[in-house]
Design a protein around this motif. Structure first.
Motif, PDB file in Angstrom:
ATOM      1  N   ASP A  41       0.826  -1.208   0.000  1.00  0.00           N
ATOM      2  CA  ASP A  41       0.000   0.000   0.000  1.00  0.00           C
ATOM      3  C   ASP A  41       0.856   1.252   0.000  1.00  0.00           C
ATOM      4  O   ASP A  41       0.581   2.222  -0.721  1.00  0.00           O
ATOM      5  CB  ASP A  41      -0.941   0.015   1.210  1.00  0.00           C
ATOM      6  CG  ASP A  41      -2.080  -0.991   1.070  1.00  0.00           C
ATOM      7  OD1 ASP A  41      -2.345  -1.434  -0.064  1.00  0.00           O
ATOM      8  OD2 ASP A  41      -2.698  -1.321   2.092  1.00  0.00           O
ATOM      9  N   ALA A  42       1.900   1.233   0.823  1.00  0.00           N
ATOM     10  CA  ALA A  42       2.799   2.394   0.889  1.00  0.00           C
ATOM     11  C   ALA A  42       3.513   2.598  -0.446  1.00  0.00           C
ATOM     12  O   ALA A  42       3.740   3.735  -0.872  1.00  0.00           O
ATOM     13  CB  ALA A  42       3.813   2.208   2.014  1.00  0.00           C
ATOM     14  N   ARG A  44       2.314   1.808  -3.448  1.00  0.00           N
ATOM     15  CA  ARG A  44       1.342   2.390  -4.384  1.00  0.00           C
ATOM     16  C   ARG A  44       1.178   3.888  -4.122  1.00  0.00           C
ATOM     17  O   ARG A  44       1.192   4.700  -5.062  1.00  0.00           O
ATOM     18  CB  ARG A  44      -0.005   1.676  -4.265  1.00  0.00           C
ATOM     19  CG  ARG A  44      -1.041   2.184  -5.272  1.00  0.00           C
ATOM     20  CD  ARG A  44      -2.365   1.459  -5.155  1.00  0.00           C
ATOM     21  NE  ARG A  44      -3.012   1.699  -3.873  1.00  0.00           N
ATOM     22  CZ  ARG A  44      -3.063   0.836  -2.864  1.00  0.00           C
ATOM     23  NH1 ARG A  44      -2.492  -0.366  -2.970  1.00  0.00           N
ATOM     24  NH2 ARG A  44      -3.664   1.136  -1.736  1.00  0.00           N
ATOM     25  N   GLN A  45       1.029   4.252  -2.874  1.00  0.00           N
ATOM     26  CA  GLN A  45       0.852   5.671  -2.540  1.00  0.00           C
ATOM     27  C   GLN A  45       2.077   6.490  -2.946  1.00  0.00           C
ATOM     28  O   GLN A  45       1.951   7.603  -3.465  1.00  0.00           O
ATOM     29  CB  GLN A  45       0.569   5.808  -1.044  1.00  0.00           C
ATOM     30  CG  GLN A  45      -0.784   5.244  -0.631  1.00  0.00           C
ATOM     31  CD  GLN A  45      -0.905   5.008   0.862  1.00  0.00           C
ATOM     32  OE1 GLN A  45      -0.094   5.488   1.648  1.00  0.00           O
ATOM     33  NE2 GLN A  45      -1.924   4.246   1.261  1.00  0.00           N
ATOM     34  N   ALA A  49       1.828   9.376  -5.937  1.00  0.00           N
ATOM     35  CA  ALA A  49       2.072  10.756  -5.484  1.00  0.00           C
ATOM     36  C   ALA A  49       3.121  11.457  -6.334  1.00  0.00           C
ATOM     37  O   ALA A  49       3.172  12.697  -6.370  1.00  0.00           O
ATOM     38  CB  ALA A  49       2.509  10.747  -4.020  1.00  0.00           C
TER      39      ALA A  49
END
Length: 210
Positions: A41-42, A44-45, A49
Motif C-alpha cells: 500500500d505504501a 502504491r501511494q 504521489a
C-alpha cells in the motif's frame, strides 16, 4: 513430513538492514533516487504521489505493479492519468505496431520493476521481447521502478543467476497460464548510471514480484 513453507532460497530471502542501506547508497551514487517503504500500500501511494495528473503513463507488464495495485490505478478509465497501455491496446498490432511502440516507448512516465539490483548499484531487467526496455533505457521522460528487496543481489553474476534460475521459471509458468506459451530471456538491460532525477526506485521491505 513435507511442508510448503520450506527454507526460503537465496533469491527470495530479504536482506538485512546493512545490505539494504549499502545498496541504497550505491544506487544514489549512480544517479538514481530511492525511497524505502514498508508494504504494498505504501509503495502504491508513493508512486502515485510522484506522477502529476494528466501525465501519459505506461504500466509495463509486471507482477509487482499488479500486486501493489499500481497498474489498476493508472489504467482506470476514470483516473487522472493518461494511460499509454489503454491507448496502445486500442490499436491493432498487425497494422499499427509502430504507433503502438511510439505510445508505449515514449511516455512521460514508464512504470515497472527490475529482476535484480546489485550491491554496487546496477539495475538488471530481463525481457522476452524487449518491449519495455526502450522506455527504461532512453524513451521515457521519467521511470519509476517498484522493487521488492528480495531482488537485491551481491554481484552482476548473481543478478544473471537470479534471472535464469528464479525469475524465468516463475515468468514461464505465468506466461503459460496467461498466454498459453513459454517465456524466454530474449534481451537483458543493465542500467549502471543515470542522469539525476530521471529514474526513481521504490524499494519495498517485503517479497513481491519475480
Amino acid at each position: 513430513m513435507s511442508t510448503t513453507t520450506a527454507t526460503p532460497d537465496r533469491f527470495t530471502t530479504l536482506p538485512d538492514g546493512h545490505v539494504l542501506q549499502a545498496t541504497v547508497v550505491a544506487l544514489e551514487e549512480h544517479g538514481f533516487s530511492v525511497e524505502v517503504v514498508g508494504d504494498l500500500d505504501a509503495a502504491r501511494q508513493a508512486v502515485l504521489a510522484r506522477i502529476p495528473e494528466g501525465s501519459s503513463v505506461m504500466t509495463n507488464t509486471s507482477v509487482t505493479l499488479a500486486e501493489t495495485g499500481i497498474a489498476d490505478a493508472i489504467n482506470d478509465e476514470d483516473g487522472p492519468w493518461d494511460s499509454a497501455r489503454n491507448k496502445m491496446f486500442a490499436l491493432d498490432f498487425a497494422t499499427q505496431a509502430q504507433q503502438m511502440k511510439a505510445i508505449g516507448g515514449q511516455p512521460d512516465y514508464a512504470l515497472g520493476s527490475v529482476h535484480a539490483v546489485t550491491r554496487d548499484g546496477t539495475l538488471v531487467i530481463a525481457s522476452a521481447s524487449g518491449s519495455q526496455l526502450a522506455s527504461y533505457a532512453w524513451g521515457a521522460a521519467n521511470v519509476i521502478f517498484v522493487v521488492g528487496v528480495q531482488k537485491l543481489v551481491p554481484t552482476l553474476a548473481a543478478a544473471h543467476e537470479r534471472i535464469y534460475q528464479h525469475s524465468l521459471r516463475l515468468e514461464d509458468a505465468r506466461a503459460q497460464a496467461a498466454y498459453g506459451q513459454h517465456s524466454q530471456v530474449g534481451k537483458v538491460l543493465e542500467i549502471h548510471q543515470e542522469m539525476p532525477d530521471r529514474i526513481h526506485i521504490v524499494l519495498i521491505r517485503q517479497q513481491v514480484g519475480f
